[in-house]
Scaffold this active site. Structure first.
Site, mmCIF file in Angstrom:
data_model
loop_
_atom_site.group_PDB
_atom_site.id
_atom_site.type_symbol
_atom_site.label_atom_id
_atom_site.label_comp_id
_atom_site.label_asym_id
_atom_site.label_seq_id
_atom_site.Cartn_x
_atom_site.Cartn_y
_atom_site.Cartn_z
ATOM 1 N N PRO A 16 39.262 39.773 33.223
ATOM 2 C CA PRO A 16 38.175 39.402 34.127
ATOM 3 C C PRO A 16 38.709 38.745 35.404
ATOM 4 O O PRO A 16 39.905 38.524 35.551
ATOM 5 C CB PRO A 16 37.358 38.413 33.304
ATOM 6 C CG PRO A 16 38.263 37.891 32.259
ATOM 7 C CD PRO A 16 39.488 38.764 32.183
ATOM 8 N N CYS A 17 37.777 38.455 36.305
ATOM 9 C CA CYS A 17 38.061 37.792 37.567
ATOM 10 C C CYS A 17 38.832 36.497 37.301
ATOM 11 O O CYS A 17 38.494 35.792 36.359
ATOM 12 C CB CYS A 17 36.742 37.488 38.255
ATOM 13 S SG CYS A 17 36.874 36.556 39.759
ATOM 14 N N PRO A 18 39.849 36.106 38.045
ATOM 15 C CA PRO A 18 40.349 36.765 39.260
ATOM 16 C C PRO A 18 41.554 37.664 38.998
ATOM 17 O O PRO A 18 42.220 38.060 39.941
ATOM 18 C CB PRO A 18 40.782 35.563 40.103
ATOM 19 C CG PRO A 18 41.359 34.617 39.087
ATOM 20 C CD PRO A 18 40.545 34.828 37.812
#
Lengths: 79, 178
Positions: A16-18
């Site tokens: 997932p982000c980042p």
């Protein structure tokens, strides 16, 4: 659209982000200028984030392909 | 005024303008896990975007920079009390909401692991690798009774005061307070 052949596939699935853009930015110095890579991600945020990242860093997102359960981003190193 | 002179004056003016550099200056004031996660995700993201990143840790934020493995002696009573009451490092900080005596924070950490979200440990490592600078407010350290010897080993860590933050913030295109 210009034709291109990715030099390699980068598997960022499940990250997932980042992490997708963090890993992408670390990959850029390993690419030659003009090289295209195919990024595989499952993070829906990437659809907006890769173009935003490219715009800021001066690279190019050639294409984003959405498939069920997979997003494929084609990134070209410009500089 | 002739054209050449006018151009020079304009150039000087543009160079003086605030917020011209591709740079992020962030104040990390809070001491909670959720806010530290947000700060670190933004910092590593900004570094990935090619921005220079400077994080200023102040007040409750500084407690997250303590290294639980490092022990320092010679503290006065108040410093010892603060040292005891405040979290000893980034893995001891808790959620600002739904902590629920530890249950909520534990659940959040479990959920993050399950969903593959980077932990603070991982984010600090990435930040260090990407050249994110950490600057610690000297005054907060003194107030909380923290000593430099108990702060984590991080490749780009330094101690400073408010002027350093302001000088950095003035030339940064993005400034944040977390």
């Amino acid at each position: 659209m210009e034709s291109y052949t990715p030099v390699r596939v980068l598997n960022y699935k499940g990250l997932p982000c980042p992490m997708p853009i963090v890993k992408m930015s670390q990959e850029i110095p390993k690419m030659a200028i003009g090289d295209v890579v195919e990024v595989h991600t499952t993070d829906p945020g990437s659809i907006a984030d890769f173009p935003a990242w490219a715009k800021t860093t001066g690279q190019t997102v050639l294409e984003i392909k959405q498939e069920p359960g997979l997003i494929r981003v084609f990134v070209k190193r410009q500089k | 005024m002739d054209f050449e002179q006018e151009l020079q004056a304009l150039k000087a003016k543009v160079e003086e303008m605030p917020g011209q550099e591709n740079k992020l200056s962030m104040i990390v004031f809070s001491g909670e896990l959720d806010k530290h996660l947000a700060a670190m995700i933004i910092a590593t993201g900004a570094a990935a975007m090619g921005m220079k990143v400077v994080m200023f840790y102040t007040f409750w934020g500084t407690a997250a920079l303590r290294d639980p493995k490092k022990k320092v002696g010679g503290k006065d009573f108040m410093s010892k009390m603060f040292g005891f009451m405040l979290p000893k490092g980034r893995n001891k900080i808790v959620l600002s909401k739904m902590h629920m005596a530890g249950m909520g924070t534990a659940m959040m950490k479990g959920l993050m692991k399950k969903k593959n979200v980077a932990s603070l440990d991982q984010l600090y490592e990435i930040a260090g690798m990407m050249g994110v600078e950490i600057k610690v407010c000297e005054m907060s350290m003194d107030l909380m009774g923290f000593k430099r010897e108990e702060i984590i080993d991080y490749p780009h860590l330094d101690f400073c005061g408010v002027a350093t933050f302001l000088a950095n913030a003035k030339e940064s295109a993005v400034q944040l307070f977390i």
